[in-house]
Structure formats: C-alpha cells, structure tokens
Motif scaffolding. Structure first.
Motif, PDB file in Angstrom:
ATOM      1  N   ALA A  44       0.837  -1.208   0.000  1.00  0.00           N
ATOM      2  CA  ALA A  44       0.000   0.000   0.000  1.00  0.00           C
ATOM      3  C   ALA A  44       0.869   1.254   0.000  1.00  0.00           C
ATOM      4  O   ALA A  44       0.581   2.233  -0.706  1.00  0.00           O
ATOM      5  N   ALA A  60      -3.581   6.091   1.846  1.00  0.00           N
ATOM      6  CA  ALA A  60      -3.585   4.631   1.924  1.00  0.00           C
ATOM      7  C   ALA A  60      -4.124   4.315   3.304  1.00  0.00           C
ATOM      8  O   ALA A  60      -3.643   4.863   4.308  1.00  0.00           O
ATOM      9  N   LEU A 102      -6.341  -2.777  -2.251  1.00  0.00           N
ATOM     10  CA  LEU A 102      -4.929  -3.173  -2.248  1.00  0.00           C
ATOM     11  C   LEU A 102      -4.745  -4.391  -1.345  1.00  0.00           C
ATOM     12  O   LEU A 102      -5.649  -4.784  -0.610  1.00  0.00           O
TER      13      LEU A 102
END
Ligand SMILES: C[S@@+](CC[C@H](N)C(=O)[O-])C[C@H]1O[C@@H](n2cnc3c(N)ncnc32)[C@H](O)[C@@H]1O
Length: 213
Positions: free
Chosen positions: A32, A145, A198
């Motif tokens: 990530a 993220a 992700l």
C-alpha cells in the motif's frame, strides 16, 4: 505547539509504538505504501508525507523526488531520521514535528500530499484534509492509503462487531471512505478520482483526491 488532550494521547501512544512499529507493520503495509508513493510522485516531485511515522515509505521514492515529512511524534520521527541518514535518502528534504491539522507550509506548495494509515486516527479528519488541500498546488492530489470500513452488508456488520479490536491497532472500521467523499463534495474544489483495493485482499485501499486546476 500546544497539545489538546487527544493529541497528547496520540503522542504517548506512538512513543510506545515507535520501537516495535517497523516489526509489526513493515511487510503488511509495504504494497500500500509503494502504491501511494507511486501515485504521489506521478503528480510531480514535491511531496508532503503527512504522518510520516518511522519513515517506512521513504525508501520507495525515486531519487528525483523532494519529500517533506511531518509527524506529531518525535519518537517516530527519530527513527525516520535514522533511515534517512543510514540509507543516504537525499531526496528527503526535511522531517519536522507537526500536526496535519495545522501545517506549517504556505498555500499551494506541494504536487502531492500523501497520508498513509493516519487519516482515521486524526480526531478532525476533515480539518486535516482541508489543510492538505490548502498546501496542494492546483491539479495536485491527496493520496491516502488506509483501511476503510465496508459501506454496508454482512462484512460491514462483522466489522462493526470487531471495531474495538481493529481500533486498538489503529484501523477503525467505523470510518468509511464515504466520509472523505462527502468532504470532497463539500469543498467544491476536490474530487475523488480513484478508490482502489490493495493488499491484503482489499483490506487496505488507495484513495486519490484531486484539487481542480
Ligand atoms: C499508523 S502510523 C503510520 C505511519 C506511516 N505513515 C506509515 O505508514 O508507516 C500513524 C502516524 O500518524 C501520526 N499522527 C497521528 N495524528 C497526527 C497528526 N494530527 N498530525 C501528524 N501526525 C499524526 C502518528 O504519530 C503516527 O506516526
């Protein structure tokens, strides 16, 4: 900087996390973090890492980048500074103690601002996002993220039950990506251009929010 009670607690928590943080998170967050770094530098070389922590992502930047890091925790930053010195990361231009809700940079300074695994920890995420947007150049992007809770359905119900556990390790499932989408809509200037699952198994997500030129 004067600390509110939550900020003081956050500093205390990360003073405890700092010595073991890399051991627990490095492998888990690497894909990530790499995705966030790639998306950030695609906007241009000058990048702010908000909540840079121990600097796990700093080694993923290309050498032409110019990276500035801020974090509330001196203990986390000390480890980031060590990495910069030991690995010769000359693209890291400065690491400073700072609060993402009160950034010490002029308007429109950065091509991208990335905040990895921090937005759900900040008590006023909208204030933090507005500060990130302020220091972004027009056309630049906020790149997040993070884990965000599922919007609805059986997984959302399971997450709600597990919420105190997940919160204890710093990932609140109560925090949905829609909260950020609503903030972006309200600004009239910011637009969510990507929300991508992700590793591991879509648990983390990459969110790109562009400032209209
Ligand atoms: C889960 S760690 C993530 C660190 C790093 N981004 C990473 O991915 O390894 C969260 C970091 O956010 C920092 N933080 C929390 N609230 C903050 C704030 N208001 N301003 C700046 N940093 C903050 C903490 O001190 C901690 O270092």
């Amino acid at each position: 900087m004067t600390d509110g009670p939550t900020t003081a607690l956050m500093r205390k928590a990360y003073a405890r996390w700092a010595p073991i943080y890399d051991l627990v998170y490095d492998r888990l967050t690497e894909p990530a973090a790499r995705a966030a770094v790639n998306a950030a530098v695609a906007c241009g070389p000058k990048v702010l890492e908000a909540g840079v922590g121990t600097g796990l992502s700093l080694g993923y930047y290309p050498s032409h980048a110019e990276v500035y890091g801020v974090d509330l925790s001196k203990d986390m930053l000390r480890r980031a500074q060590d990495k910069v010195e030991k690995r010769g990361l000359t693209h890291v231009k400065s690491l400073q103690v700072g609060d993402v809700t009160r950034l010490d940079f002029p308007d429109e300074t950065f091509d991208a601002v990335t905040a990895q695994f921090i937005i759900t920890l900040v008590p006023e995420p909208e204030t933090a996002l507005s500060e990130c947007a302020r220091v972004l150049k027009p056309g630049g992007e906020i790149v997040l993220a993070n884990h965000f809770g599922q919007p609805s359905g059986p997984i959302a119900a399971m997450e709600a039950m597990a919420s105190p556990v997940v919160k204890a390790i710093g990932w609140s499932s109560a925090f949905k990506a829609s909260r950020i989408e609503e903030w972006a809509r309200r600004t009239g200037r910011m637009e969510v251009v990507e929300l991508k699952p992700l590793f591991p198994g879509g648990f983390f997500k990459l969110m790109r929010i562009r400032k209209r030129a």
